[in-house]
Enzyme design. Structure first.
Site, PDB file in Angstrom:
ATOM      1  N   GLY A  83       2.611   2.100  10.911  1.00 58.29           N
ATOM      2  CA  GLY A  83       3.594   3.179  10.791  1.00 58.29           C
ATOM      3  C   GLY A  83       4.295   3.521  12.093  1.00 58.29           C
ATOM      4  N   HIS A  91      -9.437   1.105   4.976  1.00 57.16           N
ATOM      5  CA  HIS A  91      -8.155   1.290   5.664  1.00 57.16           C
ATOM      6  C   HIS A  91      -8.361   2.218   6.858  1.00 57.16           C
ATOM      7  CE1 HIS A  91      -4.048   2.476   6.496  1.00 57.16           C
ATOM      8  NE2 HIS A  91      -3.687   1.365   5.872  1.00 57.16           N
ATOM      9  N   SER A  95       3.514  -2.311  10.358  1.00 60.40           N
ATOM     10  CA  SER A  95       4.966  -2.401  10.555  1.00 60.40           C
ATOM     11  C   SER A  95       5.556  -3.753  10.142  1.00 60.40           C
ATOM     12  CB  SER A  95       5.331  -2.058  12.010  1.00 60.40           C
ATOM     13  OG  SER A  95       4.953  -0.729  12.302  1.00 60.40           O
ATOM     14  N   GLU A 155      -5.383  -4.998  10.455  1.00 61.56           N
ATOM     15  CA  GLU A 155      -4.346  -4.007  10.707  1.00 61.56           C
ATOM     16  C   GLU A 155      -4.632  -3.316  12.040  1.00 61.56           C
ATOM     17  OE1 GLU A 155      -2.345  -2.715   6.721  1.00 61.56           O
ATOM     18  OE2 GLU A 155      -3.980  -1.360   7.172  1.00 61.56           O
ATOM     19  N   GLY A 175       2.939  -1.068   4.297  1.00 60.81           N
ATOM     20  CA  GLY A 175       3.096   0.346   3.945  1.00 60.81           C
ATOM     21  C   GLY A 175       4.553   0.663   3.663  1.00 60.81           C
ATOM     22  N   GLY A 176       5.235   1.220   4.672  1.00 61.56           N
ATOM     23  CA  GLY A 176       6.603   1.719   4.524  1.00 61.56           C
ATOM     24  C   GLY A 176       7.559   0.779   3.800  1.00 61.56           C
ATOM     25  N   ASN A 185       0.883  -1.173   0.000  1.00 60.66           N
ATOM     26  CA  ASN A 185       0.000   0.000   0.000  1.00 60.66           C
ATOM     27  C   ASN A 185       0.917   1.219   0.000  1.00 60.66           C
ATOM     28  OD1 ASN A 185      -1.764   2.063   0.481  1.00 60.66           O
ATOM     29  ND2 ASN A 185      -2.395   1.384   2.532  1.00 60.66           N
ATOM     30  N   TRP A 186       1.032   1.837  -1.166  1.00 57.13           N
ATOM     31  CA  TRP A 186       1.986   2.943  -1.299  1.00 57.13           C
ATOM     32  C   TRP A 186       1.458   4.253  -0.703  1.00 57.13           C
ATOM     33  CZ3 TRP A 186       4.730   2.593  -6.783  1.00 57.13           C
ATOM     34  CH2 TRP A 186       5.671   1.551  -6.732  1.00 57.13           C
ATOM     35  N   LYS A 187       0.200   4.248  -0.255  1.00 55.33           N
ATOM     36  CA  LYS A 187      -0.402   5.459   0.339  1.00 55.33           C
ATOM     37  C   LYS A 187      -0.116   6.656  -0.565  1.00 55.33           C
ATOM     38  CE  LYS A 187      -0.145   3.210   4.775  1.00 55.33           C
ATOM     39  NZ  LYS A 187      -0.066   3.285   6.224  1.00 55.33           N
ATOM     40  N   GLU A 238      -6.768   4.630   7.893  1.00 57.51           N
ATOM     41  CA  GLU A 238      -6.598   6.064   7.591  1.00 57.51           C
ATOM     42  C   GLU A 238      -7.853   6.629   6.941  1.00 57.51           C
ATOM     43  OE1 GLU A 238      -2.854   5.544   5.553  1.00 57.51           O
ATOM     44  OE2 GLU A 238      -2.010   4.940   7.484  1.00 57.51           O
TER      45      GLU A 238
HETATM   46  P1  13P Z   1       3.210   0.227   7.704  1.00 56.88           P
HETATM   47  O1  13P Z   1       3.670  -1.054   7.089  1.00 56.88           O
HETATM   48  O2  13P Z   1       3.995   1.426   7.236  1.00 56.88           O
HETATM   49  O3  13P Z   1       3.076   0.135   9.182  1.00 56.88           O
HETATM   50  O4  13P Z   1       1.725   0.511   7.146  1.00 56.88           O
HETATM   51  C1  13P Z   1       0.775  -0.507   7.253  1.00 56.88           C
HETATM   52  C2  13P Z   1      -0.408  -0.131   6.446  1.00 56.88           C
HETATM   53  O5  13P Z   1      -1.134   0.776   6.783  1.00 56.88           O
HETATM   54  C3  13P Z   1      -0.663  -0.886   5.211  1.00 56.88           C
HETATM   55  O6  13P Z   1      -1.944  -0.635   4.720  1.00 56.88           O
END
Ligand code: 13P
Length: 252
Positions: free
Chosen positions: A175, A97, A210, A169, A231-232, A11-13, A99
């Protein structure tokens, strides 16, 4: 050997410029590897056609969206229709998600409309659930997740259940560098599976929060963890590749 296919979903956000995207794929192509797992990426919507083009030539990565509108078409300025996503050949969409829930106030009811519409258009749906730290500390984790599942997945039909995936999640792990332990994650994944009304045994349940190359193996060893929503660590080709490599090993 995993019973279900293992998925690594990036997920590149709201990250990555065109230059960074091209570096990512150049690096990926240098690292010759045979992908046994499913490797998926959800970039910003505007980059979907570009990634689809690159993915078509490299052949191994599938492209999806991070969100979609709960309506098919109409006067909804700034929104992206699941019909338009399906039209351009998008494979999957992430819905709910944390967010989207916390920053944009999306509730289970509206997420349910998005899920049903995306499934109607044949998109695979990654429906996200998870508790906040306060909810975990108040021992509400299972209640929160059951509620997210029962409202968010209301009226999903047996015909489309095979398109549905779940991502657990925990909000406190996103994050933050704080991963749920493999045992904590497995406990919730197993619980989610018992609550799924359709296709429970076959449904892919991803863990997110994470996830990094150094913790993926212990997560994937768990019976009910079928991959990761990342994510990251999905932004760097080297890390993404390491995750895919662990997932490919878990499938053998
Ligand atoms: P991180 O891997 O950066 O914690 O993000 C997780 C995420 O929100 C994937 O959708």
């Amino acid at each position: 050997m995993k019973k279900r296919e293992v998925h690594i979903v990036g997920n590149w956000k709201m990250h990555q410029t065109l230059v960074e995207i091209s570096h990512f794929f150049i690096e990926m192509s240098k690292m010759k590897m045979e992908l046994k797992c499913k490797a998926w990426i959800a970039p910003q919507s505007i980059h979907i056609p570009i990634l689809k083009e690159i993915a078509f030539t490299t052949g191994s990565i599938q492209i999806g969206a991070q969100n979609c509108c709960e309506h098919e078409s109409g006067a909804y300025t700034g929104e992206v229709s699941p019909l338009a996503l399906a039209d351009i050949g998008v494979e999957f969409v992430i819905i709910g998600h944390s967010e989207r829930r916390s920053i944009y106030g999306e509730k289970n009811e509206v997420l349910n409309k998005k899920v049903l519409l995306a499934l109607k258009h044949g998109l695979k749906v990654i429906y996200c659930v998870g508790e906040t730290l306060a909810e975990r500390e108040a021992e509400q984790t299972f209640n929160v997740i059951e509620n997210q599942l029962s409202i968010g997945l209301r009226n999903v039909t047996p015909e489309s259940a095979h398109l549905l995936m779940i991502a657990y999640e925990p909000v406190w792990a996103i994050g933050t560098g704080k991963t749920a332990t493999a045992e904590q994650a497995e406990e919730v994944h197993a619980h989610i599976r018992t609550k799924l009304k359709l296709n429970a045994e076959q449904t892919i349940i991803l863990y997110g929060g994470s996830v990094k190359p150094d913790n993926i193996d212990s997560l994937l060893r768990q019976e009910n963890i079928d991959g990761a929503l990342v994510g990251g660590a999905s932004l760097k080709a080297q890390d993404f590749r390491a995750l895919c490599s662990s997932a490919s090993t878990a499938m053998m």
